[in-house]
Design an enzyme around this catalytic site. Structure first.
Site, PDB file in Angstrom:
ATOM      1  N   THR A  85       0.877  -1.179   0.000  1.00 39.63           N
ATOM      2  CA  THR A  85       0.000   0.000   0.000  1.00 39.63           C
ATOM      3  C   THR A  85       0.913   1.227   0.000  1.00 39.63           C
ATOM      4  O   THR A  85       1.056   1.898   1.014  1.00 39.63           O
ATOM      5  CB  THR A  85      -0.915   0.013   1.247  1.00 39.63           C
ATOM      6  OG1 THR A  85      -0.100  -0.187   2.417  1.00 39.63           O
ATOM      7  CG2 THR A  85      -1.956  -1.067   1.194  1.00 39.63           C
ATOM      8  N   GLU A 148       0.877  -6.772  10.524  1.00 37.51           N
ATOM      9  CA  GLU A 148       2.205  -7.390  10.612  1.00 37.51           C
ATOM     10  C   GLU A 148       3.195  -6.346  11.128  1.00 37.51           C
ATOM     11  O   GLU A 148       3.134  -5.189  10.740  1.00 37.51           O
ATOM     12  CB  GLU A 148       2.594  -7.835   9.186  1.00 37.51           C
ATOM     13  CG  GLU A 148       3.951  -8.438   9.062  1.00 37.51           C
ATOM     14  CD  GLU A 148       4.121  -9.644   9.963  1.00 37.51           C
ATOM     15  OE1 GLU A 148       3.277 -10.542   9.912  1.00 37.51           O
ATOM     16  OE2 GLU A 148       5.098  -9.658  10.739  1.00 37.51           O
ATOM     17  N   LEU A 150       6.735  -6.942  11.223  1.00 41.51           N
ATOM     18  CA  LEU A 150       8.126  -7.376  10.982  1.00 41.51           C
ATOM     19  C   LEU A 150       9.020  -6.216  10.551  1.00 41.51           C
ATOM     20  O   LEU A 150       8.572  -5.248   9.936  1.00 41.51           O
ATOM     21  CB  LEU A 150       8.179  -8.499   9.940  1.00 41.51           C
ATOM     22  CG  LEU A 150       7.797  -8.228   8.486  1.00 41.51           C
ATOM     23  CD1 LEU A 150       8.910  -7.560   7.699  1.00 41.51           C
ATOM     24  CD2 LEU A 150       7.432  -9.542   7.826  1.00 41.51           C
ATOM     25  N   CYS A 262       8.090   1.930   4.904  1.00 36.25           N
ATOM     26  CA  CYS A 262       7.007   1.892   5.905  1.00 36.25           C
ATOM     27  C   CYS A 262       6.855   3.192   6.696  1.00 36.25           C
ATOM     28  O   CYS A 262       5.859   3.885   6.543  1.00 36.25           O
ATOM     29  CB  CYS A 262       7.235   0.726   6.857  1.00 36.25           C
ATOM     30  SG  CYS A 262       7.274  -0.838   5.984  1.00 36.25           S
TER      31      CYS A 262
HETATM   32  C1  UGA Z   1       9.360  -0.621  10.512  1.00 34.63           C
HETATM   33  C2  UGA Z   1       8.936  -1.012  11.937  1.00 34.63           C
HETATM   34  O1  UGA Z   1      10.076  -0.996  12.798  1.00 34.63           O
HETATM   35  C3  UGA Z   1       8.319  -2.411  11.956  1.00 34.63           C
HETATM   36  O2  UGA Z   1       7.869  -2.737  13.244  1.00 34.63           O
HETATM   37  C4  UGA Z   1       7.153  -2.425  10.961  1.00 34.63           C
HETATM   38  O3  UGA Z   1       6.547  -3.706  10.890  1.00 34.63           O
HETATM   39  C5  UGA Z   1       7.659  -2.042   9.566  1.00 34.63           C
HETATM   40  O4  UGA Z   1       8.242  -0.735   9.631  1.00 34.63           O
HETATM   41  C6  UGA Z   1       6.491  -2.064   8.638  1.00 34.63           C
HETATM   42  O5  UGA Z   1       5.599  -1.221   8.787  1.00 34.63           O
HETATM   43  O6  UGA Z   1       6.395  -2.981   7.813  1.00 34.63           O
HETATM   44  P1  UGA Z   1      11.481  -1.207   8.971  1.00 34.63           P
HETATM   45  O7  UGA Z   1      10.919  -0.197   8.015  1.00 34.63           O
HETATM   46  O8  UGA Z   1      11.933  -2.522   8.458  1.00 34.63           O
HETATM   47  O9  UGA Z   1      10.391  -1.533  10.123  1.00 34.63           O
HETATM   48  O10 UGA Z   1      12.743  -0.536   9.667  1.00 34.63           O
HETATM   49  P2  UGA Z   1      13.116   0.059  11.097  1.00 34.63           P
HETATM   50  O11 UGA Z   1      14.050  -0.854  11.754  1.00 34.63           O
HETATM   51  O12 UGA Z   1      11.925   0.488  11.838  1.00 34.63           O
HETATM   52  O13 UGA Z   1      13.922   1.354  10.646  1.00 34.63           O
HETATM   53  C7  UGA Z   1      13.268   2.409   9.944  1.00 34.63           C
HETATM   54  C8  UGA Z   1      14.200   3.564   9.700  1.00 34.63           C
HETATM   55  O14 UGA Z   1      14.484   4.233  10.938  1.00 34.63           O
HETATM   56  C9  UGA Z   1      15.557   3.187   9.117  1.00 34.63           C
HETATM   57  O15 UGA Z   1      15.877   4.112   8.085  1.00 34.63           O
HETATM   58  C10 UGA Z   1      16.512   3.319  10.289  1.00 34.63           C
HETATM   59  O16 UGA Z   1      17.814   3.658   9.890  1.00 34.63           O
HETATM   60  C11 UGA Z   1      15.870   4.465  11.068  1.00 34.63           C
HETATM   61  N1  UGA Z   1      16.203   4.485  12.511  1.00 34.63           N
HETATM   62  C12 UGA Z   1      15.829   3.449  13.312  1.00 34.63           C
HETATM   63  C13 UGA Z   1      16.867   5.579  13.052  1.00 34.63           C
HETATM   64  O17 UGA Z   1      17.200   6.547  12.337  1.00 34.63           O
HETATM   65  N2  UGA Z   1      17.165   5.602  14.385  1.00 34.63           N
HETATM   66  C14 UGA Z   1      16.805   4.582  15.208  1.00 34.63           C
HETATM   67  O18 UGA Z   1      17.094   4.674  16.427  1.00 34.63           O
HETATM   68  C15 UGA Z   1      16.136   3.480  14.666  1.00 34.63           C
END
Ligand code: UGA
Length: 435
Positions: A85, A148, A150, A262
């Site tokens: 989406t 979800e 993940l 996401c």
């Molecule tokens: C995110 C959520 O964490 C998941 O729980 C969710 O299921 C998923 O979106 C989704 O909606 O499908 P994801 O996009 O895989 O997961 O990645 P994250 O680990 O959340 O990181 C997102 C962004 O935030 C990355 O660019 C990361 O570098 C950044 N980030 C993360 C920071 O800049 N600082 C942090 O402390 C943590």
């Protein structure tokens, strides 16, 4: 149980393999014939640690098959909808084209007693609308919303051992709850928390969780802006406030901010939906969360200009990292690539590297130059930018890298390097939110 999984992207491909691992008989469906044939051959169509092994294991049991033909979902009794989406072009709202098309097709293949399980992230109200459409076309089937959570890079673990399970059910639908309990019997037996609720709450849980995570990141990045004006250190600040268990240290890593498929699109779609519902004031703060996040990218380019003595025109710049985060090849809304492209536009000569995401990056930004290692990227560079914190970049030896660059200047966009070690090796080290 006999299960179908519709949409084989980062979510569906992992979900299909994980369901087979849990002992179910699974048919995975996708419109993309190449993707289906890659998966049928036991290969992952994208980089996700542990997925090739999981696919191998599941395919060898004979319980996992892939197809492009919707007729093949007949015989399955539980149908997971995992299509994307994305954000609409030039609008904040979510584009529901794929989910509407998947439902329209799926509904014509359902039998009485089937359970359709929505996993895609949708604007609140979508499940209610789809349930109404089901009453007209497949009155004997039921709809559940089961978001979800993940994370890319940890998708296999998060699917097999989720933090929690959420079922959004139609009023009085106890049958679907029993069916899902059977699907998830193994994780539930591990004591994974289960929240059983209504459609609206289940859909909101997902976007609320992502909004909270995005807010946490932008909060610490706002603190980084203040640290930059006062000479304070945002990493020490995060450590100190993170010791308070009510705050916690996770998701307080300041730097270039969040990207990916996401968090950015989910907070925007949530704001758009709140606007449609007349509740835009409730989410006005998310506009600020988004702005703080986007400002980090601009600040990174400004910092680069600053350390290069006022101009990046003609400067050779090495960019380490193209994926939106480590352990992924996903470049959707990647902060790293957005900075690389901006610097190239402003006249720098940018060379990008990434352990896994070069092919995806090249497809999106064909004008940037790509090489396969950090050493090649850094050769003769006047500035090195660490923009995605892959372990191999975090572990780079500053003395060895110092020998190949033209000027030993590094900007740590993720606050993951030891400033003292780099400075001792003769580098000019700068980072976002640190002195
Ligand atoms: C995110 C959520 O964490 C998941 O729980 C969710 O299921 C998923 O979106 C989704 O909606 O499908 P994801 O996009 O895989 O997961 O990645 P994250 O680990 O959340 O990181 C997102 C962004 O935030 C990355 O660019 C990361 O570098 C950044 N980030 C993360 C920071 O800049 N600082 C942090 O402390 C943590």
């Amino acid at each position: 149980m006999k299960i179908s999984v519709i949409g084989l992207g980062y979510l569906g491909a992992v979900h299909a393999a994980a369901m087979a691992k849990l002992g179910h008989d699974v048919i995975g469906l996708d419109a993309d014939a190449t993707r289906v044939s890659v998966l049928s051959g036991g290969q992952a169509p994208f980089f996700e640690p542990g997925l090739p092994e999981l696919l191998d294991e599941a395919l060898s049991t004979g319980r996992l098959r892939f197809s492009t033909d919707y007729a093949d979902v007949e015989g399955a009794t539980v149908h997971f909808v995992c299509v994307g989406t994305p954000q609409k072009c030039a609008e904040n709202a979510a584009d529901l084209r794929f989910i509407d098309a998947a439902f329209a097709e799926l509904l014509t293949h359902l039998a009485d007693g089937d359970v359709v399980v929505g996993k895609s992230t949708v604007p609140v109200g979508t499940a209610e609308r789809l349930a109404e459409e089901m009453v007209a076309t497949a009155p004997g089937a039921a709809l559940v919303w089961n978001p979800e959570f993940l994370r890319e890079g940890l998708a296999v673990q998060d699917t097999l051992h989720p933090d929690r399970l959420v079922y959004g059910l139609a009023a009085g639908d106890e049958t679907s709850e029993t069916v899902l309990n059977e699907v998830y019997a193994t994780p539930l037996s591990e004591g994974i928390p289960l929240v059983v609720t209504d459609y609206a709450t289940a859909q909101l849980v997902k976007v609320a969780a992502n909004s909270f995570l995005a807010t946490k990141i932008s909060f610490i990045n706002a603190m980084a802006e203040l640290c930059e004006t006062t000479g304070a250190d945002v990493t020490q600040l995060a450590d100190a406030i993170g010791h308070d268990v009510r705050i916690g240290r996770k998701f307080l890593n300041a730097g270039l901010g969040f990207g990916g498929g996401c968090l950015p699109k989910d907070i925007r779609a949530f704001m758009a939906r709140a606007g449609e519902l007349g509740a835009d004031q409730a989410l006005a703060f998310l506009r600020e969360v988004d702005s703080i996040n986007m400002r980090r990218r601009v600040r990174m380019v400004d910092l680069a200009r600053d350390v290069c003595g006022g101009s990046i025109v003609g400067r050779k710049v090495a960019v380490l990292g193209a994926a939106f985060k480590p352990n992924s090849d996903d470049v959707r809304d990647s902060p790293a690539l957005s900075v690389a492209a901006q610097m190239q536009l402003q006249g720098a000569e940018v060379v990008v590297t990434d352990p896994q995401a070069i092919a995806n990056a090249e497809a999106k930004y064909p004008d940037l130059t790509y090489v396969s290692s950090a050493e090649e990227a850094a050769a003769d560079a006047e500035l090195v930018l660490l923009l995605t914190e892959w372990a191999e970049y975090v572990q780079l030896d500053p003395r060895a890298l110092g020998k190949v660059v033209a000027e030993p200047r590094i900007l740590d966009g993720r606050n993951v390097l030891d400033p003292a070690a780099w400075r001792d090796a003769g580098w000019t080290y700068r980072a976002l939110g640190r002195p």
